[in-house]
Design a protein around this motif. Structure first.
Motif, PDB file in Angstrom:
ATOM      1  N   THR A  95      30.688  10.502   7.645  1.00  0.00           N
ATOM      2  CA  THR A  95      31.701  11.478   7.244  1.00  0.00           C
ATOM      3  C   THR A  95      32.992  11.315   8.036  1.00  0.00           C
ATOM      4  O   THR A  95      34.023  11.885   7.660  1.00  0.00           O
ATOM      5  CB  THR A  95      31.170  12.906   7.433  1.00  0.00           C
ATOM      6  OG1 THR A  95      30.920  13.149   8.832  1.00  0.00           O
ATOM      7  CG2 THR A  95      29.884  13.111   6.645  1.00  0.00           C
ATOM      8  N   ASP A 133      32.672  16.715   4.267  1.00  0.00           N
ATOM      9  CA  ASP A 133      32.891  17.462   3.028  1.00  0.00           C
ATOM     10  C   ASP A 133      31.658  18.208   2.553  1.00  0.00           C
ATOM     11  O   ASP A 133      31.739  18.997   1.609  1.00  0.00           O
ATOM     12  CB  ASP A 133      33.363  16.501   1.921  1.00  0.00           C
ATOM     13  CG  ASP A 133      34.706  15.872   2.257  1.00  0.00           C
ATOM     14  OD1 ASP A 133      35.483  16.522   2.989  1.00  0.00           O
ATOM     15  OD2 ASP A 133      34.957  14.738   1.810  1.00  0.00           O
ATOM     16  N   GLY A 151      31.540  24.674   7.354  1.00  0.00           N
ATOM     17  CA  GLY A 151      31.817  23.404   6.673  1.00  0.00           C
ATOM     18  C   GLY A 151      30.988  22.269   7.223  1.00  0.00           C
ATOM     19  O   GLY A 151      30.640  22.232   8.400  1.00  0.00           O
TER      20      GLY A 151
END
Length: 412
Positions: free
Chosen positions: A325, A349, A397
Motif C-alpha cells: 500500500t 486505501d 482508514g
C-alpha cells in the motif's frame, strides 16, 4: 452398509421411552385406579423387553456408535411385535394405543432406506390385522368416569395427542440433526477441496522453484561480473541486487528441501519473541524499502514455539500486502499463556467492499499484478494450526489483519 447417525438413534431412544412410559402409565391407571382385571405379569414382560433393548440402544448412542440400518430395523420390528402382543392382551384394535403403530413407520420413513421401510410397513399391517380378529377383550367398566365407551373415546383422544406430539417433536429434532449433519459434510467437502487446491499449488510451486534455479544462478554470475567492473557509485545498487538474488536462491532451496519431519521432531524451538524478531528481520531484508513499526509484548516469560516455515511465509504474505500500500506497516504481537495474537495494519486505501466477502479465496485480488494467493495460503496455514485469521477495515482508514494462534498448535 448404510448407518444411522448417533443423534438420530438417540432421538429414537427418547421416542421409545415416551411411548413405553405412556403405555405403562395407562396400565397402572386401569389396574389400580379403575380396578380393571388386566394381565399385569404379561404386560410387564411385554413392556420390559423393549425397555431393556432401549437401554442398550441408549448406551450405544451415548458412546457415539452408529447403528446400521439393519440394526435399527430390527429394533423397530421388535417395537411393532411388542405393541402387537400388548394390544392382543389388552383389547386388540379397540385399544386406543393402536395408533402407536404409526410411530415406527414415521421413524422408518425418515431415516431408513425404502426396502426397510417397506418391510416394516408390511409388519405393521400384519400386526394390526392380527389384533383385529384375535385379541383378549378388555373388561367392561361402569363408574364415575362413565362407561367403557366413554373411556375408549377419552383414551383415543389421549393417544392421538400423545402420538401427534411425539411425531412432531421427533421429526423437528431429526430435521435439525440432518441440517447440522449436512452443514458438517459441506464443511468437510470444502476442506477437502482446499486440500486439493493446496496440493496442486504445492506441486506447481516445487516445479517452479526447480525451474528458477538455473536463471537465478546465471543472474548471480552476471551481477557479480558487473559489480566487479562497475563504477563505485553503482556498486552499492549491484550489491543489493546480488543480495536479493541470493535471498531468492535460499528461499527456493529451503522450499525444495523442507519436510514436515523437522516440525514433528520439535526442531527449531525458539522463544516466541526471538522467533518473531528473526521473522521480521528476514522480511525487512527482502523489503528494504518498507517502513515497519513493530511492538512485541506479552505476559510473563515468552513461551517456546516451533519455527514453522509455512507460518513464517503466511505472516510474510500479510506483511507484503500491507507494504504494497506504500504506507507504514504496523505490527503488534501479544502473547499470554494460551495464545499469540498478531495484528498487521496499514493506512492504504483499504479493501474494496465488493471484494470483502470473497477475500481468502484463491485468485481473488485487487492488485494489478497480484495472483490472490497470499491471503488464501495464510488463511489455510493459520487454520491448520488451529488459529483464526480475520481481515477487515481499520479504524481511521486502511486494512487490519488479525491473527489468533493457540500456543498448543505452535509448540507441538
Amino acid at each position: 452398509m448404510s448407518t444411522v447417525s448417533p443423534s438420530s438413534a438417540l432421538l429414537l431412544v427418547h421416542l421409545r421411552s415416551v411411548a413405553l412410559a405412556t403405555q405403562a402409565t395407562a396400565v397402572v391407571l386401569a389396574a389400580f385406579v379403575l380396578h380393571m382385571p388386566l394381565p399385569l405379569a404379561a404386560d410387564a414382560l411385554i413392556l420390559g423387553l423393549p425397555a431393556a433393548m432401549n437401554a442398550a440402544a441408549w448406551w450405544q448412542a451415548r458412546r457415539g456408535v452408529e447403528p446400521s440400518a439393519w440394526q435399527l430395523t430390527a429394533q423397530l420390528a421388535l417395537d411393532v411385535v411388542g405393541l402387537t402382543a400388548f394390544l392382543y392382551l389388552n383389547g386388540g384394535y379397540a385399544n386406543p394405543f393402536a395408533s402407536l403403530f404409526l410411530l415406527p413407520l414415521a421413524v422408518a420413513a425418515t431415516v431408513l432406506p425404502m426396502r426397510h421401510t417397506a418391510g416394516l410397513t408390511a409388519l405393521v399391517v400384519a400386526g394390526y390385522t392380527l389384533v383385529m380378529f384375535a385379541y383378549r377383550p378388555l373388561p367392561h367398566y361402569h363408574g364415575s368416569l362413565g362407561d367403557s365407551f366413554d373411556l375408549h373415546l377419552l383414551g383415543m383422544w389421549l393417544s392421538l395427542v400423545a402420538a401427534a406430539l411425539i411425531i412432531a417433536v421427533f421429526v423437528a429434532r431429526l430435521a435439525t440433526a440432518l441440517r447440522t449433519r449436512e452443514a458438517h459434510l459441506a464443511r468437510l467437502r470444502e476442506s477437502a477441496l482446499r486440500s486439493e487446491q493446496l496440493a496442486s499449488l504445492g506441486a506447481l510451486a516445487a516445479g517452479t522453484a526447480h525451474e528458477l534455479g538455473t536463471p537465478l544462478s546465471t543472474m548471480a554470475v552476471l551481477v557479480g561480473e558487473l559489480r566487479a567492473q562497475a563504477p563505485a557509485d553503482q556498486r552499492e545498487d549491484l550489491t543489493l541486487l546480488a543480495q536479493q538474488i541470493d535471498r531468492c536462491r535460499t528461499v527456493l532451496t529451503r522450499n525444495l528441501t523442507a519436510t514436515g519431519q523437522d516440525r514433528a521432531e520439535g526442531a527449531g524451538r525458539q522463544a516466541v519473541d526471538v522467533w518473531l524478531a528473526a521473522l521480521l528481520d528476514g522480511w525487512q531484508q527482502t523489503r528494504p524499502g518498507a517502513r515497519l513499526r513493530q511492538t512485541l509484548a506479552g505476559e510473563g516469560t515468552p513461551p517456546p514455539v516451533v519455527a514453522d516455515d509455512t507460518l513464517r511465509q503466511a505472516l510474510c504474505n500479510l506483511l507484503d500486502n500491507a507494504a504494497d500500500t506504500g504506507s507504514v506497516v504496523e505490527l503488534s504481537a501479544h502473547w499470554d499463556r494460551q495464545a499469540l495474537t498478531i495484528e498487521v495494519g496499514d493506512r492504504g486505501d483499504g479493501i474494496a467492499h465488493a471484494l470483502s466477502p470473497r477475500l481468502g479465496q484463491p485468485f481473488v485480488t485487487d492488485k494489478p499484478r497480484g495472483l490472490g494467493l497470499g491471503v488464501y495460503l495464510a488463511h489455510n496455514v493459520i487454520e491448520r494450526l488451529g488459529g483464526r485469521l480475520a481481515i477487515g477495515a481499520r479504524d481511521g482508514g486502511g486494512t487490519l489483519a488479525q491473527v489468533w494462534l493457540p500456543l498448543t498448535g505452535l509448540a507441538a
